[in-house]
Design a protein around this motif. Structure first.
Motif, mmCIF file in Angstrom:
data_model
loop_
_atom_site.group_PDB
_atom_site.id
_atom_site.type_symbol
_atom_site.label_atom_id
_atom_site.label_comp_id
_atom_site.label_asym_id
_atom_site.label_seq_id
_atom_site.Cartn_x
_atom_site.Cartn_y
_atom_site.Cartn_z
ATOM 1 N N PRO A 148 -6.433 0.097 11.326
ATOM 2 C CA PRO A 148 -6.683 -1.338 10.147
ATOM 3 C C PRO A 148 -8.269 -2.450 10.641
ATOM 4 C CG PRO A 148 -5.284 -1.735 11.492
ATOM 5 C CD PRO A 148 -4.977 0.152 12.069
ATOM 6 N N LEU A 149 -8.627 -2.451 10.109
ATOM 7 C CA LEU A 149 -9.653 -3.409 10.428
ATOM 8 C C LEU A 149 -9.794 -3.818 11.470
ATOM 9 C CD1 LEU A 149 -12.638 -3.525 9.688
ATOM 10 C CD2 LEU A 149 -11.791 -6.077 7.931
ATOM 11 N N ASP A 150 -9.146 -5.250 11.801
ATOM 12 C CA ASP A 150 -8.489 -5.998 13.178
ATOM 13 C C ASP A 150 -8.908 -5.467 14.294
ATOM 14 O OD1 ASP A 150 -6.150 -4.872 12.799
ATOM 15 O OD2 ASP A 150 -5.666 -6.810 13.855
ATOM 16 N N SER B 25 1.260 -2.647 12.588
ATOM 17 C CA SER B 25 1.231 -1.832 11.384
ATOM 18 C C SER B 25 0.686 0.083 11.480
ATOM 19 C CB SER B 25 -0.437 -2.351 11.259
ATOM 20 O OG SER B 25 -1.409 -1.626 12.264
ATOM 21 N N HIS C 296 -0.641 0.632 15.948
ATOM 22 C CA HIS C 296 -0.415 0.971 14.690
ATOM 23 C C HIS C 296 -0.173 2.823 14.485
ATOM 24 C CE1 HIS C 296 -2.091 1.584 10.596
ATOM 25 N NE2 HIS C 296 -2.962 2.620 10.397
ATOM 26 N N THR D 169 0.982 -1.658 -0.042
ATOM 27 C CA THR D 169 -0.019 0.138 0.053
ATOM 28 C C THR D 169 1.021 0.919 -0.066
ATOM 29 O OG1 THR D 169 -1.723 -1.761 0.992
ATOM 30 C CG2 THR D 169 -2.086 1.149 1.574
ATOM 31 N N SER E 225 -2.668 7.589 7.841
ATOM 32 C CA SER E 225 -3.211 6.125 8.354
ATOM 33 C C SER E 225 -4.273 5.796 9.136
ATOM 34 C CB SER E 225 -2.040 5.029 8.523
ATOM 35 O OG SER E 225 -2.601 3.295 7.907
ATOM 36 N N ARG E 226 -5.331 4.994 8.320
ATOM 37 C CA ARG E 226 -6.892 5.113 8.970
ATOM 38 C C ARG E 226 -6.184 3.467 9.717
ATOM 39 N NH1 ARG E 226 -12.478 5.047 5.453
ATOM 40 N NH2 ARG E 226 -12.262 7.392 5.146
ATOM 41 N N ASP F 279 2.023 2.047 3.998
ATOM 42 C CA ASP F 279 1.394 1.547 4.827
ATOM 43 C C ASP F 279 1.620 0.725 5.117
ATOM 44 O OD1 ASP F 279 -0.554 1.640 6.476
ATOM 45 O OD2 ASP F 279 -2.371 2.742 5.881
ATOM 46 N N PRO G 31 1.329 -3.770 6.624
ATOM 47 C CA PRO G 31 -0.059 -4.129 6.757
ATOM 48 C C PRO G 31 0.837 -4.793 7.934
ATOM 49 C CG PRO G 31 1.470 -5.778 4.984
ATOM 50 C CD PRO G 31 1.043 -4.215 4.735
#
Length: 351
Positions: A331-333, A158, A309, A96, A328-329, A108, A110
């Motif tokens: 992450p989903l987890d 991340s 993060h 990314t 950066s947002r 970004d 992971p």
């Protein structure tokens, strides 16, 4: 410390051929020190290696002694060999990319991706991915066509990283890292709620005295380490907190060690996060569970990586001199856990 009026530089960043006459005020200086100031494209250690490798002539004759004292008036010519191919192999691994130009690339990263090749991860790393992504746009770091890693993120952390694509960019970013003008901000989900809600953790770090694969706060022989934190949100009264951390230094595992040191280890941290959420020691267990519903506890304890993060990154562009800032947002987890925590009515902010 002049450069000489007849200097010829084909590229100020990393000149393949540099030619100049040592001015009078260069007399008495070491060759490598004068060349570092006059050249401008490489670090002193890199130029010293080039001299020792036979890439420089003085008055037309090879000169391999970096410490040779100059008289002034000598003709200097440095012909840098092309960068060699890297030992790590390029691997097509999805990346990314947040920003990229000729000097730097911002990524970004992971969770789960190792930065450098190592015995346990020899070729499926960020370095391998960057070699494939960047290709010939890497001009060589220290004479090797490879990305310049200025700062690292742990495998299971991340977020944002900046990587240099040229030797000059690597040198400039390393200076910013050293003088603490390269800014990094992290969000972490921790057990318990820090008190006070914001503060500084100024605690030197070194290798753990008995567990050599771990880092620890030490009383002697360590390096200075400073983390500034503030609590953004508290959950379950005193069960958990979302904490923002800003690094003033860049020690290995710094946030993880420092937050554990003050009794608030990161959720999901398998190395440093084994203490009870109360901060009183002992593993997380049903004997002293935090005040959370069982289904939430199951998700928290089951998170396979530390909830950390890198949300923001700021630095001065190494060639343009412009301030750069990236965000950066989460992450989903981690975001899914935070969203679940927000739905519980008995949670409230700690502002």
């Amino acid at each position: 410390m002049g450069e000489g009026n007849d200097a010829t530089v084909l590229s100020r960043e990393a000149p393949p051929v540099f030619a100049s006459t040592v001015p009078a005020d260069g007399g008495g200086m070491r060759l490598d020190r004068w060349l570092t100031a006059a050249h401008g494209g490489h670090s002193r250690s890199r130029l010293k290696a080039l001299i020792e490798g036979g890439a420089l002539t003085l008055n037309g004759a090879p000169e391999t002694d970096p410490s040779r004292r100059l008289r002034g008036g000598e003709s200097v010519r440095l012909a840098e060999p092309p960068p060699v191919d890297p030992v790590p192999l390029p691997r097509e691994i999805p990346l990314t990319v947040v920003f990229e130009d000729d000097a730097v690339i911002v990524l970004d990263k992971p969770a789960g991706l190792v930065v450098h090749p190592a015995p346990g991860a020899p070729d499926h790393t960020l370095v391998n991915a960057l070699l494939a992504h960047c290709g010939d746009s890497l001009s060589g770091i220290g004479g090797v066509r490879r990305p310049g890693i200025v700062h690292r993120l742990d495998k299971d952390t991340s977020g944002l990283m900046v990587v240099a694509k040229t030797d000059a960019a690597h040198k400039a970013l390393a200076l910013q890292f050293g003088d603490r003008t390269l800014h990094r901000t992290y969000h972490a989900l921790v057990w318990g709620v820090p008190s006070p809600a914001r503060g500084e953790i100024d605690a030197p770090m070194g290798r753990h005295p008995t567990q050599r694969t771990k880092m620890a706060v030490v009383t002697s022989g360590g390096k200075a380490a400073l983390t500034r934190y503030q609590t953004l949100r508290a959950y379950g009264s005193t069960a958990l907190a979302l904490v923002e951390c800003r690094l003033a230094t860049g020690r290995t595992h710094q946030i993880r060690v420092h937050m554990d040191h003050i009794g608030h280890p990161l959720v999901g941290d398998q190395t440093y996060g084994r203490r009870n959420p109360s901060g009183r020691g002992g593993p997380v267990s049903a004997r002293r569970p935090p005040p959370l519903p069982p289904e939430i506890m199951t998700r928290l304890i089951g998170l396979p990586r530390q909830a950390l993060h890198a949300v923001a990154l700021g630095f001065m562009h190494p060639t343009r001199g412009e301030p750069m800032h990236f965000e950066s947002r989460i992450p989903l987890d981690i975001a899914e856990i935070l969203a679940t925590l927000e739905t519980l009515q008995n949670f409230h902010s700690n502002s």
